[in-house]
Design a protein around this motif. Structure first.
Motif, PDB file in Angstrom:
ATOM      1  N   PHE A 135       0.080  83.798 103.522  1.00 63.40           N
ATOM      2  CA  PHE A 135       1.001  82.851 103.486  1.00 63.40           C
ATOM      3  C   PHE A 135       2.153  83.471 102.729  1.00 63.40           C
ATOM      4  CE2 PHE A 135      -1.145  81.788  99.649  1.00 63.40           C
ATOM      5  CZ  PHE A 135      -0.169  80.758  99.003  1.00 63.40           C
ATOM      6  N   LEU A 136       3.497  82.899 102.865  1.00 63.07           N
ATOM      7  CA  LEU A 136       4.522  83.248 101.772  1.00 63.07           C
ATOM      8  C   LEU A 136       4.652  81.894 100.990  1.00 63.07           C
ATOM      9  CD1 LEU A 136       7.066  84.777 104.433  1.00 63.07           C
ATOM     10  CD2 LEU A 136       5.822  85.779 102.703  1.00 63.07           C
ATOM     11  N   LEU A 137       4.865  82.610  99.662  1.00 61.23           N
ATOM     12  CA  LEU A 137       4.971  81.394  98.740  1.00 61.23           C
ATOM     13  C   LEU A 137       6.434  81.655  98.138  1.00 61.23           C
ATOM     14  CD1 LEU A 137       3.661  79.263  96.816  1.00 61.23           C
ATOM     15  CD2 LEU A 137       3.107  81.162  95.176  1.00 61.23           C
ATOM     16  N   GLY A 138       7.239  80.541  97.955  1.00 59.95           N
ATOM     17  CA  GLY A 138       8.669  80.424  97.583  1.00 59.95           C
ATOM     18  C   GLY A 138       8.554  80.451  95.848  1.00 59.95           C
ATOM     19  N   VAL A 139       9.393  81.130  95.012  1.00 60.07           N
ATOM     20  CA  VAL A 139       9.507  80.891  93.623  1.00 60.07           C
ATOM     21  C   VAL A 139      11.052  81.167  93.396  1.00 60.07           C
ATOM     22  CG1 VAL A 139       7.211  81.543  92.852  1.00 60.07           C
ATOM     23  CG2 VAL A 139       8.848  83.316  93.113  1.00 60.07           C
ATOM     24  N   VAL A 140      11.221  80.559  92.014  1.00 55.81           N
ATOM     25  CA  VAL A 140      12.819  80.678  91.661  1.00 55.81           C
ATOM     26  C   VAL A 140      12.823  82.006  90.806  1.00 55.81           C
ATOM     27  CG1 VAL A 140      14.684  80.037  90.263  1.00 55.81           C
ATOM     28  CG2 VAL A 140      13.153  78.498  91.808  1.00 55.81           C
ATOM     29  N   GLN A 141      13.695  83.159  91.161  1.00 54.63           N
ATOM     30  CA  GLN A 141      13.831  84.349  90.326  1.00 54.63           C
ATOM     31  C   GLN A 141      13.993  84.098  89.005  1.00 54.63           C
ATOM     32  OE1 GLN A 141      13.681  87.482  91.760  1.00 54.63           O
ATOM     33  NE2 GLN A 141      13.740  88.330  89.713  1.00 54.63           N
ATOM     34  N   GLY A 142      13.338  84.693  87.960  1.00 53.84           N
ATOM     35  CA  GLY A 142      13.379  84.599  86.723  1.00 53.84           C
ATOM     36  C   GLY A 142      12.928  83.288  85.994  1.00 53.84           C
ATOM     37  N   ASP A 177       5.874  79.298 103.462  1.00 56.25           N
ATOM     38  CA  ASP A 177       4.862  78.240 103.896  1.00 56.25           C
ATOM     39  C   ASP A 177       4.453  77.144 102.638  1.00 56.25           C
ATOM     40  OD1 ASP A 177       4.166  79.494 106.463  1.00 56.25           O
ATOM     41  OD2 ASP A 177       3.473  81.235 105.166  1.00 56.25           O
ATOM     42  N   ALA A 178       4.957  77.630 101.479  1.00 53.68           N
ATOM     43  CA  ALA A 178       4.693  76.803 100.339  1.00 53.68           C
ATOM     44  C   ALA A 178       5.591  77.318  99.211  1.00 53.68           C
ATOM     45  CB  ALA A 178       3.091  77.226  99.827  1.00 53.68           C
ATOM     46  N   PHE A 179       5.640  76.731  98.185  1.00 50.99           N
ATOM     47  CA  PHE A 179       6.617  76.673  97.104  1.00 50.99           C
ATOM     48  C   PHE A 179       5.901  76.188  95.866  1.00 50.99           C
ATOM     49  CE2 PHE A 179       8.376  73.176  99.081  1.00 50.99           C
ATOM     50  CZ  PHE A 179       8.656  72.114  98.018  1.00 50.99           C
ATOM     51  N   VAL A 180       6.377  76.842  94.756  1.00 51.78           N
ATOM     52  CA  VAL A 180       6.002  76.060  93.436  1.00 51.78           C
ATOM     53  C   VAL A 180       7.219  75.657  92.649  1.00 51.78           C
ATOM     54  CG1 VAL A 180       5.250  76.824  90.978  1.00 51.78           C
ATOM     55  CG2 VAL A 180       4.367  77.986  92.945  1.00 51.78           C
ATOM     56  N   ALA A 181       7.243  74.351  92.339  1.00 51.94           N
ATOM     57  CA  ALA A 181       8.365  73.697  91.563  1.00 51.94           C
ATOM     58  C   ALA A 181       7.752  72.490  90.806  1.00 51.94           C
ATOM     59  CB  ALA A 181       9.099  73.112  93.062  1.00 51.94           C
ATOM     60  N   ASP A 182       8.672  72.100  89.770  1.00 50.11           N
ATOM     61  CA  ASP A 182       8.469  71.078  88.945  1.00 50.11           C
ATOM     62  C   ASP A 182       8.519  69.807  89.743  1.00 50.11           C
ATOM     63  OD1 ASP A 182       8.693  72.808  86.846  1.00 50.11           O
ATOM     64  OD2 ASP A 182      10.808  72.599  86.895  1.00 50.11           O
ATOM     65  N   LEU A 183       7.399  68.890  89.303  1.00 45.82           N
ATOM     66  CA  LEU A 183       7.174  67.780  90.061  1.00 45.82           C
ATOM     67  C   LEU A 183       8.308  66.747  90.342  1.00 45.82           C
ATOM     68  CD1 LEU A 183       5.339  65.837  91.697  1.00 45.82           C
ATOM     69  CD2 LEU A 183       4.596  64.715  89.444  1.00 45.82           C
ATOM     70  N   GLN A 184       9.163  66.422  89.198  1.00 47.46           N
ATOM     71  CA  GLN A 184      10.544  66.045  89.191  1.00 47.46           C
ATOM     72  C   GLN A 184      11.459  66.309  90.106  1.00 47.46           C
ATOM     73  OE1 GLN A 184       8.847  67.255  86.622  1.00 47.46           O
ATOM     74  NE2 GLN A 184       8.846  65.966  84.695  1.00 47.46           N
ATOM     75  N   VAL A 185      11.457  67.827  90.248  1.00 46.69           N
ATOM     76  CA  VAL A 185      12.246  68.537  91.174  1.00 46.69           C
ATOM     77  C   VAL A 185      12.123  68.332  92.649  1.00 46.69           C
ATOM     78  CG1 VAL A 185      13.277  70.811  91.951  1.00 46.69           C
ATOM     79  CG2 VAL A 185      13.077  70.628  89.585  1.00 46.69           C
ATOM     80  N   ALA A 186      10.587  68.450  92.860  1.00 45.59           N
ATOM     81  CA  ALA A 186      10.172  68.153  94.434  1.00 45.59           C
ATOM     82  C   ALA A 186      10.437  66.626  94.660  1.00 45.59           C
ATOM     83  CB  ALA A 186       8.818  68.533  94.199  1.00 45.59           C
ATOM     84  N   ASN A 187      10.132  65.701  93.765  1.00 48.66           N
ATOM     85  CA  ASN A 187      10.444  64.410  94.212  1.00 48.66           C
ATOM     86  C   ASN A 187      11.857  64.050  94.614  1.00 48.66           C
ATOM     87  OD1 ASN A 187       7.938  63.813  93.866  1.00 48.66           O
ATOM     88  ND2 ASN A 187       8.095  63.021  91.772  1.00 48.66           N
ATOM     89  N   PHE A 188      12.856  64.775  93.537  1.00 50.37           N
ATOM     90  CA  PHE A 188      14.100  64.365  93.958  1.00 50.37           C
ATOM     91  C   PHE A 188      14.561  64.670  95.273  1.00 50.37           C
ATOM     92  CE2 PHE A 188      18.609  65.036  93.652  1.00 50.37           C
ATOM     93  CZ  PHE A 188      19.068  64.062  92.818  1.00 50.37           C
ATOM     94  N   TYR A 189      14.250  66.260  95.658  1.00 46.88           N
ATOM     95  CA  TYR A 189      14.511  66.765  97.024  1.00 46.88           C
ATOM     96  C   TYR A 189      13.554  65.894  98.302  1.00 46.88           C
ATOM     97  CZ  TYR A 189      17.001  70.567  95.247  1.00 46.88           C
ATOM     98  OH  TYR A 189      18.078  71.360  94.613  1.00 46.88           O
ATOM     99  N   PHE A 190      12.552  65.435  97.819  1.00 44.36           N
ATOM    100  CA  PHE A 190      11.875  64.910  98.904  1.00 44.36           C
ATOM    101  C   PHE A 190      12.519  63.432  99.244  1.00 44.36           C
ATOM    102  CE2 PHE A 190       7.370  66.948  98.011  1.00 44.36           C
ATOM    103  CZ  PHE A 190       8.160  68.052  98.811  1.00 44.36           C
TER     104      PHE A 190
END
Length: 472
Positions: A135-142, A177-190
């Motif tokens: 699967f493909l996992l998204g992350v923020v560069q740096g 297919d997936a990504f890693v994010a801070d819970l507060q960040v994901a909640n905001f976008y959701f």
């Protein structure tokens, strides 16, 4: 006449103070332009978010003007490193960042999770994270999450994006297919984006503390930040955080379908699931143990080894080398620093001294903060000249630190015991005695003693006289 002079003085002082305040240089604050809700550029093209409000409050209580420089995440780090920005408004500590940044006091704690599409909810997390299920996992560069995934899950295929907005947009568009994010960040976008129910938080990865950071060695600015942050009261912090933390928590929304499925599966399937859960928990425990080991061995204020780690490594370091150099150093008049400037400034002084030791002493040697303002260094296979040079460099470099606005200097007293044989009993006692002799001789200096440990049949051990040198 005297009344007139007194009146003039009363009028002149506030005006002079106000004029000096107005001349304060503007602090340039860097962070990400798309890290909602922490820092981002809003629809009006203006900086916004938790950390933006926090530093505006810092500006209000200190009178220091601030200007925000919001960039892609990796460029925001580079901006502090190359001098385009004075302060990074808040980020997690890591070994790679510690190479070029010094950190100030904590702001808040964040939690980071793995979010996967609903198509992957039925896949065992151990199998998913092991790379057996592609699967493909998204992350923020740096970002910290980028280095965390590379370090702990190198087998996973990752796609790096410039910022959180691009990454989460790609997830909603089906590019990853997936990504890693801070819970507060994901909640905001959701909570602010339509059609986001296709992703769920399935695993907590780590928690960390956001701290502001400055370019390594900028001790004057660290001291300024420590004083300013201390003026931001709890009520103001609560008001800022509450404004942005109103969003309903969505973790973990995968539990409902999972529990429904468990209700209808057979006993055999339940046993298989139990086994998978045990494997996942074991993996989490291993990761947690590694993190706890690092935390248990590190002094959080300086990043050096703590007292426990130093003493646990001391014996093996001094028994496997031909020559051993043991140094003990103590900040002079530290109680007076605390009494005069306050404990926040005292912490900043300890941070600055620890950073200088870390910069000067090579990484393969043993260093540690073993007391409040006391540090120790053990160097193996050093020559006498190298030991003396290191002692002199430490005293001189720390004395050159620019920390206090009034021109006061930070100095140390250092004791250096040099052992020609490692088969003799070696402890901190010789170095400790030498350090106290340096204090008795006027402080701001180092004492050196050569200790030649002879075989047991020898009658008189040889040693040279104490060599004391004052840094003028």
């Amino acid at each position: 006449m005297y009344r007139f002079l007194l009146l003039a003085l009363v009028v002149w002082l506030p005006v002079t103070f106000a004029a000096s305040e107005s001349k304060r240089e503007t602090l340039v604050i860097a962070n990400s332009k798309a890290w909602k809700p922490f820092s981002f550029i809003n629809q009006k093209g203006e900086p916004d978010g938790i950390l933006v409000d926090y530093w505006r409050e810092y500006s209000r209580v200190t009178g220091t003007p601030v200007r925000f420089l919001l960039l892609d995440w990796e460029e925001s780090l580079q901006a502090v490193n190359d001098g385009r920005a004075d302060v990074h408004s808040g980020l997690l500590w890591s070994l790679s960042r510690d190479e070029f940044l010094d950190y100030s006091q904590p702001i808040m704690t964040i939690d980071t999770q793995l979010f996967v599409s609903r198509d992957l909810l039925n896949v065992d997390m151990v199998e998913l994270l092991s790379g057996k299920h592609p699967f493909l996992l998204g992350v923020v560069q740096g970002g910290f999450e980028h280095s965390f995934v590379k370090r702990n899950y190198p087998q996973i295929n990752t796609v790096a994006y410039s910022n959180n907005a691009e990454m989460i947009s790609a997830a909603f568009d089906g590019d990853i297919d997936a990504f890693v994010a801070d819970l507060q960040v994901a909640n905001f976008y959701f909570s602010t984006t339509q059609g986001t129910h296709q992703f769920s938080g399935v695993q907590h990865l780590y928690s960390g503390v956001l701290r502001p950071a400055v370019a390594e060695g900028n001790n004057a600015l660290l001291l300024q930040l420590a004083r300013g942050i201390a003026k931001i009261n709890t009520e103001a912090k609560h008001r800022i955080f509450s404004r942005w933390m109103y969003i309903e928590t969505v973790y973990p929304n995968y539990l409902v379908p999972t529990l429904s499925a468990l209700a209808i599966i057979a006993i055999f399937s339940y046993l298989v699931l139990l086994r998978m859960t045990v494997r996942a928990k074991t993996r989490e425990l291993e990761l947690a143990n590694r993190e706890l080991k690092h935390l248990s061995e590190t002094d959080q204020l300086t990043g050096l080894g703590n007292r426990y780690h130093f003493y646990s490594q001391f014996t093996q370091r001094v028994t496997r080398a031909d020559t051993v150099c043991v140094m003990l150093l103590d900040i002079d008049d530290f109680k007076q620093i605390n009494d005069t400037y306050g404990h926040q400034v005292g912490d900043a002084v300890i941070q600055a001294v620890g950073a200088k030791i870390k910069h000067i002493v090579e990484k393969h040697h043993l260093t540690g903060r073993i007391g409040g303002e006391e540090f120790a260094v053990v160097c193996s296979d050093f020559t006498v000249e190298q030991a003396k040079r290191l002692a002199d460099t430490l005293c001189d470099s720390i004395r050159r630190l620019v920390i206090f606005d009034d021109g006061s200097k930070v100095t140390i007293s250092l004791g250096c015991a040099y052992y020609l044989r490692s088969n003799q009993e070696i402890s901190l006692s010789h170095a400790d005695n030498l350090m106290y002799q340096a204090k008795a001789n006027g402080k701001n200096q180092w004492n050196f003693k050569l200790i030649d440990g002879m075989p047991a049949k020898s009658t008189t051990p040889k040693s040279d006289s104490i060599n004391s040198r004052e840094i003028s």
